[in-house]
Design a protein around this motif. Structure first.
Motif, PDB file in Angstrom:
ATOM      1  N   SER A  83       0.808  -1.227   0.000  1.00  0.00           N
ATOM      2  CA  SER A  83       0.000   0.000   0.000  1.00  0.00           C
ATOM      3  C   SER A  83       0.839   1.275   0.000  1.00  0.00           C
ATOM      4  O   SER A  83       0.303   2.362  -0.210  1.00  0.00           O
ATOM      5  CB  SER A  83      -0.965   0.022   1.188  1.00  0.00           C
ATOM      6  N   ILE A  84       2.162   1.160   0.207  1.00  0.00           N
ATOM      7  CA  ILE A  84       3.020   2.358   0.156  1.00  0.00           C
ATOM      8  C   ILE A  84       3.912   2.341  -1.087  1.00  0.00           C
ATOM      9  O   ILE A  84       4.927   3.013  -1.136  1.00  0.00           O
ATOM     10  CB  ILE A  84       3.843   2.520   1.458  1.00  0.00           C
ATOM     11  N   SER A 125      -5.033   8.630  -9.364  1.00  0.00           N
ATOM     12  CA  SER A 125      -4.974  10.048  -9.014  1.00  0.00           C
ATOM     13  C   SER A 125      -4.231  10.232  -7.693  1.00  0.00           C
ATOM     14  O   SER A 125      -4.018   9.276  -6.939  1.00  0.00           O
ATOM     15  CB  SER A 125      -6.389  10.608  -8.889  1.00  0.00           C
ATOM     16  N   ILE A 126      -3.877  11.472  -7.411  1.00  0.00           N
ATOM     17  CA  ILE A 126      -3.304  11.800  -6.103  1.00  0.00           C
ATOM     18  C   ILE A 126      -4.331  11.459  -5.021  1.00  0.00           C
ATOM     19  O   ILE A 126      -4.001  10.887  -3.984  1.00  0.00           O
ATOM     20  CB  ILE A 126      -2.898  13.288  -6.021  1.00  0.00           C
ATOM     21  N   ALA A 127      -5.602  11.784  -5.270  1.00  0.00           N
ATOM     22  CA  ALA A 127      -6.663  11.493  -4.306  1.00  0.00           C
ATOM     23  C   ALA A 127      -6.743   9.993  -4.023  1.00  0.00           C
ATOM     24  O   ALA A 127      -6.824   9.576  -2.865  1.00  0.00           O
ATOM     25  CB  ALA A 127      -8.005  12.019  -4.823  1.00  0.00           C
ATOM     26  N   VAL A 133      -2.647   5.636   1.373  1.00  0.00           N
ATOM     27  CA  VAL A 133      -1.816   6.125   2.476  1.00  0.00           C
ATOM     28  C   VAL A 133      -2.645   6.201   3.756  1.00  0.00           C
ATOM     29  O   VAL A 133      -2.179   5.833   4.835  1.00  0.00           O
ATOM     30  CB  VAL A 133      -1.178   7.489   2.128  1.00  0.00           C
ATOM     31  N   GLU A 134      -3.885   6.640   3.628  1.00  0.00           N
ATOM     32  CA  GLU A 134      -4.769   6.727   4.796  1.00  0.00           C
ATOM     33  C   GLU A 134      -5.002   5.347   5.410  1.00  0.00           C
ATOM     34  O   GLU A 134      -4.971   5.187   6.638  1.00  0.00           O
ATOM     35  CB  GLU A 134      -6.098   7.368   4.395  1.00  0.00           C
ATOM     36  N   ARG A 135      -5.205   4.340   4.581  1.00  0.00           N
ATOM     37  CA  ARG A 135      -5.374   2.965   5.095  1.00  0.00           C
ATOM     38  C   ARG A 135      -4.110   2.507   5.811  1.00  0.00           C
ATOM     39  O   ARG A 135      -4.174   1.853   6.857  1.00  0.00           O
ATOM     40  CB  ARG A 135      -5.743   2.006   3.957  1.00  0.00           C
ATOM     41  N   PHE A 136      -2.953   2.854   5.262  1.00  0.00           N
ATOM     42  CA  PHE A 136      -1.691   2.488   5.908  1.00  0.00           C
ATOM     43  C   PHE A 136      -1.563   3.182   7.264  1.00  0.00           C
ATOM     44  O   PHE A 136      -1.182   2.563   8.255  1.00  0.00           O
ATOM     45  CB  PHE A 136      -0.502   2.827   5.004  1.00  0.00           C
ATOM     46  N   LEU A 137      -1.898   4.477   7.319  1.00  0.00           N
ATOM     47  CA  LEU A 137      -1.848   5.205   8.594  1.00  0.00           C
ATOM     48  C   LEU A 137      -2.808   4.595   9.614  1.00  0.00           C
ATOM     49  O   LEU A 137      -2.471   4.485  10.804  1.00  0.00           O
ATOM     50  CB  LEU A 137      -2.165   6.686   8.375  1.00  0.00           C
ATOM     51  N   ASP A 138      -3.989   4.184   9.165  1.00  0.00           N
ATOM     52  CA  ASP A 138      -4.935   3.508  10.069  1.00  0.00           C
ATOM     53  C   ASP A 138      -4.343   2.215  10.605  1.00  0.00           C
ATOM     54  O   ASP A 138      -4.468   1.903  11.794  1.00  0.00           O
ATOM     55  CB  ASP A 138      -6.256   3.210   9.350  1.00  0.00           C
ATOM     56  N   GLN A 139      -3.672   1.458   9.736  1.00  0.00           N
ATOM     57  CA  GLN A 139      -3.010   0.217  10.145  1.00  0.00           C
ATOM     58  C   GLN A 139      -1.930   0.507  11.189  1.00  0.00           C
ATOM     59  O   GLN A 139      -1.827  -0.200  12.191  1.00  0.00           O
ATOM     60  CB  GLN A 139      -2.397  -0.453   8.915  1.00  0.00           C
ATOM     61  N   LEU A 140      -1.142   1.555  10.969  1.00  0.00           N
ATOM     62  CA  LEU A 140      -0.106   1.924  11.930  1.00  0.00           C
ATOM     63  C   LEU A 140      -0.713   2.291  13.280  1.00  0.00           C
ATOM     64  O   LEU A 140      -0.202   1.891  14.327  1.00  0.00           O
ATOM     65  CB  LEU A 140       0.735   3.094  11.418  1.00  0.00           C
ATOM     66  N   PHE A 161       1.404  11.388   2.707  1.00  0.00           N
ATOM     67  CA  PHE A 161       1.517  11.509   4.167  1.00  0.00           C
ATOM     68  C   PHE A 161       1.349  12.971   4.578  1.00  0.00           C
ATOM     69  O   PHE A 161       0.635  13.291   5.531  1.00  0.00           O
ATOM     70  CB  PHE A 161       2.878  11.009   4.658  1.00  0.00           C
ATOM     71  N   ARG A 162       2.011  13.853   3.863  1.00  0.00           N
ATOM     72  CA  ARG A 162       1.960  15.277   4.219  1.00  0.00           C
ATOM     73  C   ARG A 162       0.541  15.835   4.061  1.00  0.00           C
ATOM     74  O   ARG A 162       0.045  16.564   4.929  1.00  0.00           O
ATOM     75  CB  ARG A 162       2.942  16.071   3.355  1.00  0.00           C
ATOM     76  N   ILE A 163      -0.105  15.515   2.956  1.00  0.00           N
ATOM     77  CA  ILE A 163      -1.476  15.985   2.720  1.00  0.00           C
ATOM     78  C   ILE A 163      -2.387  15.557   3.871  1.00  0.00           C
ATOM     79  O   ILE A 163      -3.158  16.361   4.405  1.00  0.00           O
ATOM     80  CB  ILE A 163      -2.002  15.458   1.367  1.00  0.00           C
ATOM     81  N   LEU A 164      -2.274  14.288   4.272  1.00  0.00           N
ATOM     82  CA  LEU A 164      -3.163  13.755   5.307  1.00  0.00           C
ATOM     83  C   LEU A 164      -2.788  14.242   6.705  1.00  0.00           C
ATOM     84  O   LEU A 164      -3.660  14.666   7.472  1.00  0.00           O
ATOM     85  CB  LEU A 164      -3.155  12.229   5.259  1.00  0.00           C
ATOM     86  N   LEU A 165      -1.515  14.176   7.052  1.00  0.00           N
ATOM     87  CA  LEU A 165      -1.102  14.531   8.411  1.00  0.00           C
ATOM     88  C   LEU A 165      -1.220  16.029   8.688  1.00  0.00           C
ATOM     89  O   LEU A 165      -1.534  16.434   9.811  1.00  0.00           O
ATOM     90  CB  LEU A 165       0.318  14.043   8.680  1.00  0.00           C
TER      91      LEU A 165
END
Length: 181
Positions: A83-84, A125-127, A133-140, A161-165
């Motif tokens: 996923s990354i 897309s970037i979106a 990335v959001e799913r990966f952050l949720d997993q973390l 990561f930057r967009i979301l965080l």
């Protein structure tokens, strides 16, 4: 890959001919300079951040796994995480800058009108990438809370990561992306 892209931006198209242009970007290896940079990054991380981490994740792309292996982190047990992986550029991925302009001028014009949601033919897309990335952050958050974690990934993923965080709006992201800072 990065060297071929750089050379292509400067009008040198030879790298994209033959087997290199036919290869998926997941197979690109690091250059000598890339290997040196990975070793230097590892040295910096070991001296200034942590010498070891509780969880280590890397993209499944060859160059990311190669980077991870060259960081020299103590007791690193790398988890390969699809996923990354880098953003998928679809049919544009194996083309030089010149070929992209010649064969996909209308698509590139669409990209300029809506950079965040534009999806290259056969790509994402970037979106869409940000959703991965959001799913990966949720997993973390669920499995690595309180742990020291390192992630070896790619430029577009770091942008995600930057967009979301930082909770960047599209206009703010575009302004940051286009700035020279």
């Amino acid at each position: 890959g990065n060297l071929a892209q750089f050379r292509s931006k400067n009008g040198i198209e030879d790298d994209w001919k033959g087997s290199f242009g036919d290869r998926h970007s997941s197979k690109y290896r690091l250059t000598d300079q890339g290997r040196s940079q990975a070793k230097a990054a590892g040295e910096y991380i070991r001296e200034h951040i942590y010498p070891s981490f509780d969880r280590c994740f890397t993209s499944e792309y060859a160059r990311a796994m190669e980077t991870a292996s060259l960081l020299g982190l103590e007791h690193a047990d790398w988890f390969v995480e699809f996923s990354i992986r880098e953003r998928d550029n679809g049919v544009l991925g194996g083309l030089s800058k010149k070929e992209r302009k010649e064969e996909f001028a209308a698509e590139l014009a669409r990209r300029e009108r809506d950079l965040f949601y534009w999806q290259p033919p056969g790509g994402e897309s970037i979106a869409g990438m940000c959703l991965r990335v959001e799913r990966f952050l949720d997993q973390l958050e669920k499995s690595c809370s309180g742990l020291r974690v390192i992630v070896v990934c790619h430029g577009n993923i770091m942008e995600g990561f930057r967009i979301l965080l930082e909770k960047l709006t599209q206009p703010k992201w575009i302004k940051l992306r286009d700035s020279s800072d």
